[in-house]
Write a protein that holds these residues in place. Structure first.
Motif, PDB file in Angstrom:
ATOM      1  N   LEU A  56       0.822  -1.206   0.000  1.00  7.62           N
ATOM      2  CA  LEU A  56       0.000   0.000   0.000  1.00  7.62           C
ATOM      3  C   LEU A  56       0.856   1.256   0.000  1.00  7.62           C
ATOM      4  CD1 LEU A  56      -2.760  -1.035   2.574  1.00  7.62           C
ATOM      5  CD2 LEU A  56      -2.881  -1.088   0.076  1.00  7.62           C
ATOM      6  N   VAL A  57       2.029   1.182   0.638  1.00  8.10           N
ATOM      7  CA  VAL A  57       2.921   2.339   0.658  1.00  8.10           C
ATOM      8  C   VAL A  57       3.416   2.648  -0.755  1.00  8.10           C
ATOM      9  CG1 VAL A  57       5.128   3.202   1.532  1.00  8.10           C
ATOM     10  CG2 VAL A  57       3.586   1.943   3.046  1.00  8.10           C
ATOM     11  N   MET A  58       3.636   1.610  -1.562  1.00  3.34           N
ATOM     12  CA  MET A  58       4.015   1.827  -2.962  1.00  3.34           C
ATOM     13  C   MET A  58       2.927   2.602  -3.699  1.00  3.34           C
ATOM     14  SD  MET A  58       5.714  -1.779  -4.160  1.00  3.34           S
ATOM     15  CE  MET A  58       7.174  -2.448  -3.397  1.00  3.34           C
ATOM     16  N   ALA A  59       1.678   2.225  -3.464  1.00  3.65           N
ATOM     17  CA  ALA A  59       0.563   2.907  -4.119  1.00  3.65           C
ATOM     18  C   ALA A  59       0.463   4.354  -3.650  1.00  3.65           C
ATOM     19  CB  ALA A  59      -0.736   2.154  -3.850  1.00  3.65           C
ATOM     20  N   ILE A  60       0.751   4.603  -2.379  1.00  4.45           N
ATOM     21  CA  ILE A  60       0.725   5.972  -1.865  1.00  4.45           C
ATOM     22  C   ILE A  60       1.789   6.824  -2.543  1.00  4.45           C
ATOM     23  CG2 ILE A  60       1.221   7.363   0.179  1.00  4.45           C
ATOM     24  CD1 ILE A  60      -0.165   5.232   1.846  1.00  4.45           C
ATOM     25  N   GLU A  61       3.018   6.295  -2.628  1.00  5.20           N
ATOM     26  CA  GLU A  61       4.101   7.055  -3.242  1.00  5.20           C
ATOM     27  C   GLU A  61       3.842   7.279  -4.728  1.00  5.20           C
ATOM     28  OE1 GLU A  61       6.452   8.491  -1.541  1.00  5.20           O
ATOM     29  OE2 GLU A  61       5.678   7.606   0.317  1.00  5.20           O
ATOM     30  N   ALA A  62       3.293   6.275  -5.425  1.00  7.47           N
ATOM     31  CA  ALA A  62       2.974   6.441  -6.845  1.00  7.47           C
ATOM     32  C   ALA A  62       1.873   7.473  -7.034  1.00  7.47           C
ATOM     33  CB  ALA A  62       2.558   5.101  -7.443  1.00  7.47           C
ATOM     34  N   SER A  63       0.869   7.473  -6.177  1.00  9.82           N
ATOM     35  CA  SER A  63      -0.225   8.447  -6.273  1.00  9.82           C
ATOM     36  C   SER A  63       0.288   9.858  -6.040  1.00  9.82           C
ATOM     37  CB  SER A  63      -1.314   8.122  -5.255  1.00  9.82           C
ATOM     38  OG  SER A  63      -1.880   6.857  -5.501  1.00  9.82           O
TER      39      SER A  63
END
Length: 300
Positions: free
Chosen positions: A2-9
């Motif tokens: 989920l942290v990957m998705a946060i950074e990508a967003s």
């Protein structure tokens, strides 16, 4: 994941707007992301805009997927949807505890919780098959019951940064170890309730999840409250809220958080074999013996 998705967003966000939070929906955790100690893992993360015709995840939503290379095959680890909540249109969770934490003003669910030491909890986790490294053992002041938990999640960033080469750590909106602590709080009833089977439960699905864009201070911590309901022998549904102890703001909240046991993680209980003899010893039968053979100890 989920942290990957946060950074990508965040990289795809509108620089002219202020981000309040990250809203996740329909997230499936397909397979754990394994990171060996001696080598890295090749991964592939993509994010794309959702189809505007999608009635549930239309305009403003992005679909993401994380896959890792296992041998010669790509394995999907996680898939879901994420949307940015900007300051102008963000219906973010209100500060303090949610209504579902204390329904109808009833506080007995949390007043009856029993205290559990940190060592006792993580020993129980280890027994059930949930093994957490030293930087992921962040639950403190644990109080738990059959269906509810209230615990504190400390911020481990300072300790992790001190252990890194040159004491450098890339900034995160929320560090994976911190978010993992919030998830762990949902697992506490699984190891404290004797009615649950002795299996290692892990996240399987999240219907709704909200994470604040505000970074947790180094000296701050979360107070996490959870409530779990059994949905059959192999399924537990949980909802939770994480509050900043310094500001009182809601930092993480989740609804429809599904936990399932890892296949084959049952505690193996050694059962006594039905026949324990190593060899058969025949005894003389008096019906086939004569008085002399009985005296001499032989059978004719």
């Amino acid at each position: 994941m989920l942290v990957m998705a946060i950074e990508a967003s965040r990289q795809l966000s509108d620089p002219t707007k202020s981000i309040v939070g990250f809203r996740f929906s329909d997230v499936s955790f397909k397979k754990a992301l394994r990171l060996p100690n001696d080598e890295g893992v090749e991964s592939h993360f993509y994010m794309r805009s959702s189809d505007e015709t999608d009635t549930l995840h239309g305009a403003g939503w992005n679909e993401f997927q994380l896959s890792t290379l296992a041998g010669d095959d790509w394995v999907e680890n996680c898939r879901g949807y994420v949307r940015l909540d900007y300051a102008t249109n963000a219906p973010c969770p209100t500060n303090g505890y949610h209504e579902h934490d204390m329904p109808n003003g009833e506080t007995s669910r949390y007043s009856d919780l029993k205290e559990i030491s940190k060592s006792q909890l993580y020993n129980a986790f280890r027994t059930f098959g949930n093994i957490f490294g030293p930087y992921f053992q962040n639950l403190e002041n644990i109080r738990a019951g059959p269906t509810a938990t209230q615990t504190e999640v400390k911020n481990p960033v300072r300790d992790i940064e001190a252990a890194m080469p040159y004491q450098h750590l890339q900034p995160h909106i929320i560090h994976p170890a911190t978010l993992d602590g919030v998830i762990q709080a949902n697992l506490v009833p699984m190891v404290c309730n004797v009615s649950h089977s002795a299996k290692a439960f892990v996240p399987f699905y999240a219907r709704d999840l909200w994470i604040s864009a505000r970074t947790l201070g180094l000296d701050d911590s979360f107070t996490v409250t959870t409530h779990s309901e059994q949905r059959g022998p192999l399924k537990v549904e949980s909802r939770f809220t994480a509050i900043s102890n310094n500001t009182g703001s809601t930092m993480v909240s989740g609804e429809g958080f599904i936990l399932r046991p890892v296949p084959g993680s049952e505690i193996q209980v050694r059962k006594s074999p039905k026949h324990v003899a190593f060899h058969v010893e025949w005894k003389p039968d008096l019906d086939f013996s004569t008085p002399i053979s009985i005296v001499e100890g032989t059978v004719e």
